[in-house]
Design an enzyme around this catalytic site. Structure first.
Site, PDB file in Angstrom:
ATOM      1  N   SER A 129       5.286  -6.301   4.218  1.00 27.84           N
ATOM      2  CA  SER A 129       4.079  -6.654   3.464  1.00 27.84           C
ATOM      3  C   SER A 129       3.794  -8.139   3.619  1.00 27.84           C
ATOM      4  CB  SER A 129       4.299  -6.361   1.978  1.00 27.84           C
ATOM      5  OG  SER A 129       3.273  -6.944   1.201  1.00 27.84           O
ATOM      6  N   TYR A 143       9.469  -6.750  -5.424  1.00 30.39           N
ATOM      7  CA  TYR A 143       8.700  -6.216  -4.286  1.00 30.39           C
ATOM      8  C   TYR A 143       8.683  -7.243  -3.145  1.00 30.39           C
ATOM      9  CZ  TYR A 143       4.882  -4.229  -1.568  1.00 30.39           C
ATOM     10  OH  TYR A 143       4.129  -3.707  -0.540  1.00 30.39           O
TER      11      TYR A 143
HETATM   12  P1  NAD Z   1       1.572   5.047  -1.293  1.00 28.27           P
HETATM   13  O1  NAD Z   1       2.028   4.876  -2.681  1.00 28.27           O
HETATM   14  O2  NAD Z   1       0.210   5.609  -1.048  1.00 28.27           O
HETATM   15  O3  NAD Z   1       2.634   5.925  -0.481  1.00 28.27           O
HETATM   16  C1  NAD Z   1       3.983   5.605  -0.552  1.00 28.27           C
HETATM   17  C2  NAD Z   1       4.809   6.634   0.175  1.00 28.27           C
HETATM   18  O4  NAD Z   1       6.182   6.340  -0.109  1.00 28.27           O
HETATM   19  C3  NAD Z   1       4.536   8.067  -0.297  1.00 28.27           C
HETATM   20  O5  NAD Z   1       4.501   8.934   0.792  1.00 28.27           O
HETATM   21  C4  NAD Z   1       5.711   8.365  -1.194  1.00 28.27           C
HETATM   22  O6  NAD Z   1       6.099   9.737  -1.143  1.00 28.27           O
HETATM   23  C5  NAD Z   1       6.812   7.507  -0.599  1.00 28.27           C
HETATM   24  N1  NAD Z   1       7.765   7.191  -1.669  1.00 28.27           N
HETATM   25  C6  NAD Z   1       7.558   6.539  -2.830  1.00 28.27           C
HETATM   26  N2  NAD Z   1       8.676   6.579  -3.590  1.00 28.27           N
HETATM   27  C7  NAD Z   1       9.589   7.288  -2.899  1.00 28.27           C
HETATM   28  C8  NAD Z   1      10.920   7.717  -3.168  1.00 28.27           C
HETATM   29  N3  NAD Z   1      11.549   7.450  -4.315  1.00 28.27           N
HETATM   30  N4  NAD Z   1      11.549   8.445  -2.230  1.00 28.27           N
HETATM   31  C9  NAD Z   1      10.946   8.769  -1.083  1.00 28.27           C
HETATM   32  N5  NAD Z   1       9.689   8.407  -0.761  1.00 28.27           N
HETATM   33  C10 NAD Z   1       9.029   7.677  -1.674  1.00 28.27           C
HETATM   34  O7  NAD Z   1       1.745   3.638  -0.599  1.00 28.27           O
HETATM   35  P2  NAD Z   1       1.037   2.956   0.663  1.00 28.27           P
HETATM   36  O8  NAD Z   1       0.066   1.993   0.141  1.00 28.27           O
HETATM   37  O9  NAD Z   1       0.626   3.960   1.671  1.00 28.27           O
HETATM   38  O10 NAD Z   1       2.275   2.100   1.188  1.00 28.27           O
HETATM   39  C11 NAD Z   1       3.050   2.454   2.309  1.00 28.27           C
HETATM   40  C12 NAD Z   1       3.891   1.249   2.674  1.00 28.27           C
HETATM   41  O11 NAD Z   1       3.058   0.143   2.957  1.00 28.27           O
HETATM   42  C13 NAD Z   1       4.828   0.809   1.545  1.00 28.27           C
HETATM   43  O12 NAD Z   1       6.067   0.448   2.080  1.00 28.27           O
HETATM   44  C14 NAD Z   1       4.112  -0.385   0.959  1.00 28.27           C
HETATM   45  O13 NAD Z   1       4.983  -1.297   0.342  1.00 28.27           O
HETATM   46  C15 NAD Z   1       3.460  -0.974   2.198  1.00 28.27           C
HETATM   47  N6  NAD Z   1       2.314  -1.819   1.884  1.00 28.27           N
HETATM   48  C16 NAD Z   1       1.223  -1.316   1.241  1.00 28.27           C
HETATM   49  C17 NAD Z   1       0.171  -2.166   0.939  1.00 28.27           C
HETATM   50  C18 NAD Z   1      -1.050  -1.684   0.232  1.00 28.27           C
HETATM   51  O14 NAD Z   1      -1.846  -2.526  -0.230  1.00 28.27           O
HETATM   52  N7  NAD Z   1      -1.298  -0.402   0.150  1.00 28.27           N
HETATM   53  C19 NAD Z   1       0.235  -3.517   1.296  1.00 28.27           C
HETATM   54  C20 NAD Z   1       1.359  -3.985   1.945  1.00 28.27           C
HETATM   55  C21 NAD Z   1       2.400  -3.121   2.243  1.00 28.27           C
END
Ligand code: NAD
Length: 237
Positions: A129, A143
């Site tokens: 991130s 985080y």
């Molecule tokens: P999201 O919440 O839409 O999806 C998260 C995914 O992680 C889901 O498929 C969920 O099943 C899985 N997950 C959550 N808890 C879990 C657990 N206990 N065991 C197994 N799986 C688990 O999130 P997203 O926005 O698609 O994020 C995906 C990645 O991108 C993450 O690592 C997040 O930190 C990173 N990210 C997201 C953003 C953003 O703004 N959306 C920004 C920077 C980084």
């Protein structure tokens, strides 16, 4: 030859877009979700010790004993305000570290050992991130720290195993329009947040997914160790 890929957290958001980005490619894909909601994905709750190893074994099984690339995408963004009770704050810290960093590390380790055994190398793509570099809100120390750890781990793997054709990349998205980002936008007053992004909008999951697809299938080996920003120039370094 068909590339065999495991994508964690593929049930929604960025992970689901990553799965779609691999469609129509010569790829044998296995997805993963925290719960058994989607019968095509492997269910594993990565907050539980031992879950990463079980997930790896099941993925290997479904992919005929060979994995060529892993995308560590599963992650959580849960607030832990400083005025929480001590035990709660510490539990929130541990939970974020376990899901975002420890489980990813366990999967990276299993992947590196497998890639070595296969003697063909492989690719690791870790979704970190922008927070790894810029930091995050006062309620998200854990985080930011987990994502900075992921970046450091990725670079370490890249340096240690490049000679074995084991390549490692990190992707650092800024705000990305998934469930997570929508909550964030709402909680921070969307317009103010957008004013901080020169591109004028948050990233779309498809933009992150396209970056992952490139890193998994096409990026030249000399790029190993690279950390790719996808943040609309909201943080340039
Ligand atoms: P999201 O919440 O839409 O999806 C998260 C995914 O992680 C889901 O498929 C969920 O099943 C899985 N997950 C959550 N808890 C879990 C657990 N206990 N065991 C197994 N799986 C688990 O999130 P997203 O926005 O698609 O994020 C995906 C990645 O991108 C993450 O690592 C997040 O930190 C990173 N990210 C997201 C953003 C953003 O703004 N959306 C920004 C920077 C980084």
């Amino acid at each position: 030859m068909t590339t065999h890929i495991l994508v964690t957290g593929s049930s929604r958001g960025i992970g689901r877009a990553v799965m779609q980005a691999f469609r129509d490619r010569d790829v044998h894909l296995v997805g993963h979700a925290s719960r058994a909601s989607d019968k095509t994905a492997i269910a594993a709750d990565l907050s539980r010790e031992g879950a990463a190893a079980e997930l790896w074994e099941q993925a290997l099984d479904r992919l005929d004993g060979r994995i060529d690339a892993i995308v560590n995408n599963a992650g959580i963004f849960e607030a832990a305000p400083l005025d929480m009770a001590d035990a709660e704050w510490s539990a929130a810290w541990e939970r974020t570290m376990r899901i975002n960093l420890t489980a990813s590390a366990e999967l990276c380790r299993l992947a590196v050992r497998h890639f070595r055994e296969q003697a063909r190398g492989g690719r690791i793509i870790n979704i970190a991130s922008r927070a790894a570099y810029r930091g995050d809100s006062p309620a998200h120390w854990h985080y930011a720290a987990s994502k900075a750890g992921m970046v450091a781990m990725t670079k370490t793997i890249a340096r240690g195993h490049a000679a074995e054709n084991i390549l490692a990349f990190a992707v650092c998205p800024g705000f990305t329009m998934t469930g997570m980002a929508e909550d964030y936008l709402a909680s921070r007053g969307g317009d103010r947040l957008l004013a901080d992004i020169p591109l004028g909008r948050v990233a779309m999951p498809e933009e992150v997914a396209e970056t992952v697809r490139f890193l998994a299938l096409e990026a030249p080996p000399s790029m190993t160790g690279a950390v790719i920003d996808v943040n609309g120039a909201s943080y340039v370094r």
